[in-house]
Design a protein around this motif. Structure first.
Motif, PDB file in Angstrom:
ATOM      1  N   THR A   1       0.847  -1.209   0.000  1.00  0.00           N
ATOM      2  CA  THR A   1       0.000   0.000   0.000  1.00  0.00           C
ATOM      3  C   THR A   1       0.874   1.248   0.000  1.00  0.00           C
ATOM      4  OG1 THR A   1      -1.784  -1.182   1.087  1.00  0.00           O
ATOM      5  CG2 THR A   1      -1.829   1.216   1.269  1.00  0.00           C
ATOM      6  N   ALA A   2       1.910   1.234   0.817  1.00  0.00           N
ATOM      7  CA  ALA A   2       2.816   2.392   0.861  1.00  0.00           C
ATOM      8  C   ALA A   2       3.455   2.612  -0.516  1.00  0.00           C
ATOM      9  CB  ALA A   2       3.897   2.164   1.925  1.00  0.00           C
ATOM     10  N   TRP A   3       3.826   1.526  -1.181  1.00  0.00           N
ATOM     11  CA  TRP A   3       4.431   1.624  -2.523  1.00  0.00           C
ATOM     12  C   TRP A   3       3.441   2.221  -3.523  1.00  0.00           C
ATOM     13  CZ3 TRP A   3       3.309  -1.170  -7.135  1.00  0.00           C
ATOM     14  CH2 TRP A   3       4.258  -1.029  -8.162  1.00  0.00           C
ATOM     15  N   GLU A   4       2.211   1.719  -3.498  1.00  0.00           N
ATOM     16  CA  GLU A   4       1.189   2.226  -4.446  1.00  0.00           C
ATOM     17  C   GLU A   4       0.926   3.711  -4.231  1.00  0.00           C
ATOM     18  OE1 GLU A   4      -2.595   0.495  -5.371  1.00  0.00           O
ATOM     19  OE2 GLU A   4      -1.879  -1.532  -4.999  1.00  0.00           O
ATOM     20  N   LEU A   5       0.761   4.101  -2.977  1.00  0.00           N
ATOM     21  CA  LEU A   5       0.392   5.495  -2.689  1.00  0.00           C
ATOM     22  C   LEU A   5       1.543   6.447  -3.020  1.00  0.00           C
ATOM     23  CD1 LEU A   5      -1.565   4.989   0.671  1.00  0.00           C
ATOM     24  CD2 LEU A   5      -2.546   5.475  -1.568  1.00  0.00           C
ATOM     25  N   ARG A   6       2.745   6.059  -2.653  1.00  0.00           N
ATOM     26  CA  ARG A   6       3.922   6.908  -2.915  1.00  0.00           C
ATOM     27  C   ARG A   6       4.132   7.079  -4.419  1.00  0.00           C
ATOM     28  NH1 ARG A   6       6.916   9.805   0.470  1.00  0.00           N
ATOM     29  NH2 ARG A   6       8.886   9.007  -0.343  1.00  0.00           N
ATOM     30  N   ARG A   7       3.912   6.004  -5.153  1.00  0.00           N
ATOM     31  CA  ARG A   7       4.077   6.006  -6.604  1.00  0.00           C
ATOM     32  C   ARG A   7       3.181   7.057  -7.260  1.00  0.00           C
ATOM     33  NH1 ARG A   7       1.896   2.946 -10.498  1.00  0.00           N
ATOM     34  NH2 ARG A   7       3.330   2.140 -12.082  1.00  0.00           N
ATOM     35  N   GLU A   8       2.009   7.278  -6.653  1.00  0.00           N
ATOM     36  CA  GLU A   8       1.053   8.233  -7.237  1.00  0.00           C
ATOM     37  C   GLU A   8       1.059   9.570  -6.540  1.00  0.00           C
ATOM     38  OE1 GLU A   8      -2.903   6.507  -7.921  1.00  0.00           O
ATOM     39  OE2 GLU A   8      -1.781   4.686  -8.352  1.00  0.00           O
ATOM     40  N   GLY A   9       1.927   9.717  -5.572  1.00  0.00           N
ATOM     41  CA  GLY A   9       2.018  11.000  -4.883  1.00  0.00           C
ATOM     42  C   GLY A   9       0.826  11.276  -3.973  1.00  0.00           C
ATOM     43  N   ILE A  10       0.142  10.230  -3.513  1.00  0.00           N
ATOM     44  CA  ILE A  10      -0.951  10.432  -2.547  1.00  0.00           C
ATOM     45  C   ILE A  10      -0.307  10.503  -1.152  1.00  0.00           C
ATOM     46  CG2 ILE A  10      -3.060   9.446  -1.537  1.00  0.00           C
ATOM     47  CD1 ILE A  10      -3.599   8.125  -4.286  1.00  0.00           C
ATOM     48  N   PRO A  11      -0.509  11.613  -0.432  1.00  0.00           N
ATOM     49  CA  PRO A  11       0.170  11.776   0.855  1.00  0.00           C
ATOM     50  C   PRO A  11      -0.163  10.632   1.818  1.00  0.00           C
ATOM     51  CG  PRO A  11      -0.856  13.832   0.160  1.00  0.00           C
ATOM     52  CD  PRO A  11      -1.349  12.771  -0.778  1.00  0.00           C
ATOM     53  N   CYS A  12       0.851  10.070   2.442  1.00  0.00           N
ATOM     54  CA  CYS A  12       0.609   8.934   3.340  1.00  0.00           C
ATOM     55  C   CYS A  12       1.669   8.863   4.430  1.00  0.00           C
ATOM     56  CB  CYS A  12       0.564   7.629   2.558  1.00  0.00           C
ATOM     57  SG  CYS A  12       2.005   7.314   1.551  1.00  0.00           S
ATOM     58  N   THR A  13       1.272   8.209   5.518  1.00  0.00           N
ATOM     59  CA  THR A  13       2.171   8.000   6.653  1.00  0.00           C
ATOM     60  C   THR A  13       2.037   6.547   7.077  1.00  0.00           C
ATOM     61  OG1 THR A  13       1.831  10.271   7.408  1.00  0.00           O
ATOM     62  CG2 THR A  13       2.674   8.709   9.039  1.00  0.00           C
ATOM     63  N   LEU A  14       3.152   5.885   7.264  1.00  0.00           N
ATOM     64  CA  LEU A  14       3.143   4.484   7.698  1.00  0.00           C
ATOM     65  C   LEU A  14       3.129   4.418   9.218  1.00  0.00           C
ATOM     66  CD1 LEU A  14       3.532   1.461   6.924  1.00  0.00           C
ATOM     67  CD2 LEU A  14       5.997   1.879   7.027  1.00  0.00           C
ATOM     68  N   ILE A  15       2.276   3.538   9.757  1.00  0.00           N
ATOM     69  CA  ILE A  15       2.288   3.318  11.213  1.00  0.00           C
ATOM     70  C   ILE A  15       2.354   1.814  11.490  1.00  0.00           C
ATOM     71  CG2 ILE A  15       1.004   5.435  11.803  1.00  0.00           C
ATOM     72  CD1 ILE A  15      -1.474   3.564  12.267  1.00  0.00           C
ATOM     73  N   ALA A  16       2.878   1.460  12.665  1.00  0.00           N
ATOM     74  CA  ALA A  16       2.785   0.068  13.114  1.00  0.00           C
ATOM     75  C   ALA A  16       1.333  -0.158  13.551  1.00  0.00           C
ATOM     76  CB  ALA A  16       3.743  -0.171  14.274  1.00  0.00           C
ATOM     77  N   ASP A  17       0.848  -1.388  13.402  1.00  0.00           N
ATOM     78  CA  ASP A  17      -0.567  -1.678  13.676  1.00  0.00           C
ATOM     79  C   ASP A  17      -0.992  -1.216  15.073  1.00  0.00           C
ATOM     80  OD1 ASP A  17      -0.475  -2.893  11.198  1.00  0.00           O
ATOM     81  OD2 ASP A  17      -0.143  -4.888  12.027  1.00  0.00           O
ATOM     82  N   SER A  18      -0.098  -1.346  16.017  1.00  0.00           N
ATOM     83  CA  SER A  18      -0.417  -1.027  17.410  1.00  0.00           C
ATOM     84  C   SER A  18      -0.630   0.471  17.644  1.00  0.00           C
ATOM     85  CB  SER A  18       0.712  -1.536  18.311  1.00  0.00           C
ATOM     86  OG  SER A  18       1.946  -1.054  17.809  1.00  0.00           O
ATOM     87  N   MET A  19      -0.376   1.297  16.663  1.00  0.00           N
ATOM     88  CA  MET A  19      -0.491   2.760  16.830  1.00  0.00           C
ATOM     89  C   MET A  19      -1.869   3.294  16.446  1.00  0.00           C
ATOM     90  SD  MET A  19       3.241   3.546  15.255  1.00  0.00           S
ATOM     91  CE  MET A  19       4.678   2.744  15.975  1.00  0.00           C
ATOM     92  N   ALA A  20      -2.710   2.433  15.855  1.00  0.00           N
ATOM     93  CA  ALA A  20      -3.979   2.912  15.303  1.00  0.00           C
ATOM     94  C   ALA A  20      -4.884   3.529  16.373  1.00  0.00           C
ATOM     95  CB  ALA A  20      -4.695   1.764  14.599  1.00  0.00           C
ATOM     96  N   GLY A  21      -4.970   2.889  17.539  1.00  0.00           N
ATOM     97  CA  GLY A  21      -5.863   3.386  18.585  1.00  0.00           C
ATOM     98  C   GLY A  21      -5.458   4.767  19.068  1.00  0.00           C
TER      99      GLY A  21
END
Ligand code: MRU
Length: 356
Positions: free
Chosen positions: A213-233
């Motif tokens: 997902t990070a690869w797809e979004l970065r490829r298209e210039g859609i702003p994104c931030t990666l988090i570890a699963d435990s950070m969602a809450g």
């Protein structure tokens, strides 16, 4: 800007797919000229994501059929069904796999039906059936992309301008023949000029979020931030997420939805924080024969996916491991299911197909 990703396609009698095990470090394609290579690719996650698995199976079945050496249509049919059974034994939770196999079987039966009583032309009829199966597999792939674009159009209105969105696993172009389901909705919202920010769950243990997902979004210039699963809450608690959107591997008649392990946790968290939780999926993901999520078969995968990151061991030798690949989100936690036929909202009375 959207830059089309070629997830998998048919080329000169081979099934070609981007190697998702190698992404994001290496962009390379795998050529399968034998149907058994397609089965191996589904099992080892070279190709993954329920709709993409369905398309790969359809193409793999067509590939297998092409190489069947049979002197009668009846013998062709037997060998064809044996190949279908091998594909059906790959990834049990992905509904689209079984949907695609059924569709290939129907096409085979239709063609064989036409050929009955014409055994004097047996070889010609066998060649016609094989050709029709290849055409059907290619059609399934093309339809999948068109369906995803409609999901995007139907879902983009649910995404407010400026939204910060959380997604899990990869429900993008890579998980389909192209464009994606959950990421398709995000793509469609971006295409109409909305400014969005996507938080990407890394998605342990196989890291489809961090790698794909990070690869797809970065490829298209859609702003994104990666988090570890435990950070969602914590992210939700800080008021930094407006909505959650994910794909699905199988949806029961009452709307209960199986998706990548960790999805249920997100749905519970979203409910606790008053954040809408959306599923984007084609109708081919819906299993009308399954009344609710209780009867879903959940695939359990190799313990090494948990004990290792890549080839590096991170847990003690011999530690017992539980590795379910999916969980089931009860429909009560789902704000809406976005399909190509429209947006369906709970309580999904009378079954979700009846709500369309
Ligand atoms: O194990 P995977 O990578 O095949 O799991 C994929 C998912 O869980 C996706 O979210 C799901 O298939 C929907 S993809 C449009």
């Amino acid at each position: 800007m959207e830059k089309a990703i070629r997830t998998l396609f048919w080329k000169d009698g081979a099934v070609v797919m981007i190697d998702q095990r190698a992404l994001p470090l290496t962009e390379r394609y795998v050529y399968c000229s034998d149907y058994r290579q397609v089965i191996a690719a589904i099992n080892d996650l070279t190709i993954r994501g329920a709709p993409a698995i369905g398309v790969a199976a359809a193409m793999g079945i067509a590939l297998g059929a092409l190489h069947i050496e049979s002197s009668t249509p009846a013998a062709l049919s037997d060998a064809f069904h044996e190949i279908c059974a091998q594909f059906a034994a790959t990834r049990p939770t992905a509904r689209n796999l079984f949907w695609a196999i059924e569709r290939m079987k129907r096409r085979c039966e239709e063609c064989l039906e036409v050929s009955r009583g014409e055994d004097d032309q047996g070889q010609q009829r066998i060649a016609a059936v094989k050709k029709a199966l290849v055409a059907e597999a290619i059609r399934i792939a093309e339809e999948d992309i068109a369906v995803n674009r409609r999901i995007g159009e139907n879902g983009r209105g649910l995404i407010p301008d400026g939204a910060r969105i959380l997604t899990h696993c990869n429900a993008g172009a890579l998980a389909t023949a192209g464009y994606g389901t959950a990421l398709g909705v995000i793509r469609a919202a971006c295409a109409e000029g909305k400014k969005l920010h996507v938080y990407v769950d890394e998605t342990r243990p196989v890291l489809q979020g961090a790698r794909l997902t990070a690869w797809e979004l970065r490829r298209e210039g859609i702003p994104c931030t990666l988090i570890a699963d435990s950070m969602a809450g914590f992210l939700m608690q800080q008021g930094k997420i407006e909505l959650v959107i994910v794909g699905a591997d199988r949806i029961a008649a009452n709307g209960d939805a199986a998706n990548k392990i960790g999805t249920y946790t997100l749905a519970v968290l979203a409910k606790a924080h008053g954040i809408p939780f959306y599923i984007a999926a084609p109708l081919s993901t819906i299993d009308p024969a399954l009344p609710d999520g209780g009867g879903m078969t959940i695939e359990e995968r190799n313990p090494e996916e948990v004990t290792h990151v890549g080839s590096v061991r991170i847990a003690p030798e011999g530690i017992p491991v539980w590795n379910p690949a999916f969980d089931v989100t009860p429909h009560a936690l789902i704000a809406a299911i976005i399909t190509e036929a429209g947006v369906i909202r709970p309580p999904f009375a009378g079954g979700i197909l009846g709500c369309i």
